[in-house]
Design an enzyme around this catalytic site. Structure first.
Site, PDB file in Angstrom:
ATOM      1  N   GLY A 207       1.539  21.377  13.842  1.00  0.00           N
ATOM      2  CA  GLY A 207       0.650  22.217  13.697  1.00  0.00           C
ATOM      3  C   GLY A 207      -0.405  22.598  14.684  1.00  0.00           C
ATOM      4  N   ASN A 208      -1.195  23.480  14.317  1.00  0.00           N
ATOM      5  CA  ASN A 208      -2.257  23.488  15.129  1.00  0.00           C
ATOM      6  C   ASN A 208      -3.752  23.988  14.640  1.00  0.00           C
ATOM      7  OD1 ASN A 208      -2.691  26.689  15.080  1.00  0.00           O
ATOM      8  ND2 ASN A 208      -0.458  26.544  15.574  1.00  0.00           N
ATOM      9  N   ARG A 209      -4.703  24.241  15.454  1.00  0.00           N
ATOM     10  CA  ARG A 209      -6.120  24.470  14.727  1.00  0.00           C
ATOM     11  C   ARG A 209      -6.458  25.837  14.230  1.00  0.00           C
ATOM     12  NH1 ARG A 209      -8.786  19.637  15.683  1.00  0.00           N
ATOM     13  NH2 ARG A 209      -8.155  18.155  17.317  1.00  0.00           N
ATOM     14  N   SER A 210      -5.649  26.660  14.233  1.00  0.00           N
ATOM     15  CA  SER A 210      -5.834  28.025  13.861  1.00  0.00           C
ATOM     16  C   SER A 210      -6.146  28.160  12.647  1.00  0.00           C
ATOM     17  CB  SER A 210      -4.742  28.994  14.376  1.00  0.00           C
ATOM     18  OG  SER A 210      -5.151  30.277  13.914  1.00  0.00           O
TER      19      SER A 210
END
Ligand code: C5P
Length: 394
Positions: A207-210
């Site tokens: 995933g990512n931090r958005s």
């Protein structure tokens, strides 16, 4: 692109309705206004500086003797695009009418040339007193807009004309002065937001931090401006978004499927989501045992935006870029490579921006000058991008 963040001074007088201006401040921020609160000294009996500083995210001064080196009564007066005084007490109205300058707020009113909306709130006897009636008439004759207070129950048992108007009525009046019009009525705005998750097994993902905050700000702003909004939300909270159509997705492929289906019907696509560039080649149906979890083979995800650009028929396309280095060069290259009309690039080095209320970066467009933004709210950025979209849609 000629849009800039609209700077507002919110003056607060010493009426009990000051507590309602906390909500008013929030709604102004939702609409993309950057607000500096200037309370009168005695209004701090009702709502203190700490509340205003926390809500506005800006320092709060009441006197010209605070931060003298800033010469705030001149600098703030010049910086402000609009003034809103709410609540305005009988005393504050009298002081403005007389041209007094006995605190920072009245100094500012004298020093500014910005349009001013005054929202009175007081006991009916004070509102109807000939002195107040005469003062209000004088202020109106000078070009100030003075709202009529509402009729109803007051703080005590009395009723009559003097109540602070509903926040929505104040916002509507203020918008009519600032020209913040419903310029997207009938327009279909498709927004992607959040961050995709690419499954490794039933438990783990890439995933990512958005956080999805920017997409929420865009959806809220577009709704306020009258658009039909469809938000394709990847792993983000969408609780506060009444009025938008929301489709929840998890992975890049889910998002691609929904956007391919919805894109032909939209007028504007704002591709705000952080789409994972790659996904695991294998998606395991059972949780991988710890000892076997040593490497994950990846394959690229489709570039959704670039694919949509291939099938576009007049839609306006706005992309986002998050970079930790070479921001401008790479954003300019993406603007062209992905066939976009505009792109917002933000500097996310050192964990900045993700999950925060503010952003800083630059809007680049194919038409017009670039806009550099230094720490503005995500709401303000949303309105700037929609100003651009509305301008392009004509
Ligand atoms: O290439 P980069 O990921 O920096 O581009 C960012 C823009 O492209 C964003 O608007 C993002 O939503 C979009 N994008 C996409 N599909 C991908 C990767 C990014 O649509 N696979």
């Amino acid at each position: 692109m000629s849009a800039t963040v609209r700077e507002v001074v919110l003056g607060v007088g010493a009426g009990i309705a000051a507590y309602k201006s906390c909500e008013l401040l929030r709604r102004l921020q939702d609409r993309g206004y950057a607000v500096t609160v200037v309370p009168t000294p005695s209004s701090l009996n009702f709502v203190g500086s700490a509340t205003w500083e926390a809500l506005s995210g800006r320092p709060v001064n009441t006197q010209v003797w605070d931060n003298v080196h800033d010469v705030a009564h001149v600098s703030l007066a010049q910086k402000a695009d609009f003034f809103l005084i709410a609540p305005a007490t009988a005393d504050l109205i009298a002081r403005i009418t007389a041209g007094r300058a006995d605190d920072l707020l009245t100094n500012l009113v004298l020093a500014t040339e910005a349009p001013l909306l005054i929202v009175p709130a007081m006991h009916p006897a004070m509102w109807l007193d000939p002195a107040t009636v005469e003062n209000v008439r004088t202020l109106r004759s000078r070009g100030y807009v003075v709202m009529e207070p509402e009729v109803g129950r007051l703080t005590g048992t009395d009723s009559g004309q003097g109540r602070f108007p509903e926040t929505s009525a104040i916002i509507e009046k203020f918008d009519s002065i600032t020209g913040n019009i419903r310029d997207l009525v009938g327009k279909r705005i498709l927004i992607s937001g959040g961050g995709t998750r690419e499954a490794i097994d039933p438990v783990r993902f890439i995933g990512n931090r958005s956080s999805g905050k920017q997409a929420c700000a865009l959806a809220t702003a577009a709704l306020l401006r009258g658009a039909d909004v469809h938000l394709v939300a990847a792993n983000m909270s969408t609780q506060a978004l009444a009025g938008a159509t929301i489709t929840e997705v998890e992975s890049a492929l889910d998002m691609q499927r929904v956007l391919m289906q919805e894109f032909p019907q939209c007028d504007v696509l704002v591709m705000c989501a952080a789409v994972a560039d790659a996904k695991p080649v294998m998606k395991f149906t059972e949780k991988i045992k710890k000892t076997f979890l040593t490497s994950i083979e990846l394959e690229p995800n489709p570039d959704i935006l670039a694919e949509l650009a291939q099938i576009k028929k007049g839609q306006l396309m706005i992309g986002f870029a998050a970079e930790t280095s070479d921001h401008l060069e790479s954003a300019r290259a993406k603007l062209v490579a992905k066939g976009l009309d505009a792109i917002y690039v933000n500097d996310v080095s050192n964990g900045a921006i993700f999950g925060k209320e503010t952003t800083q970066g630059m809007i680049l467009s194919r038409t017009g000058a670039d806009i550099a933004l230094k720490e503005v709210s995500k709401d303000a950025l949303a309105h700037l991008l929609l100003d651009y979209a509305a301008g392009q849609l004509g």
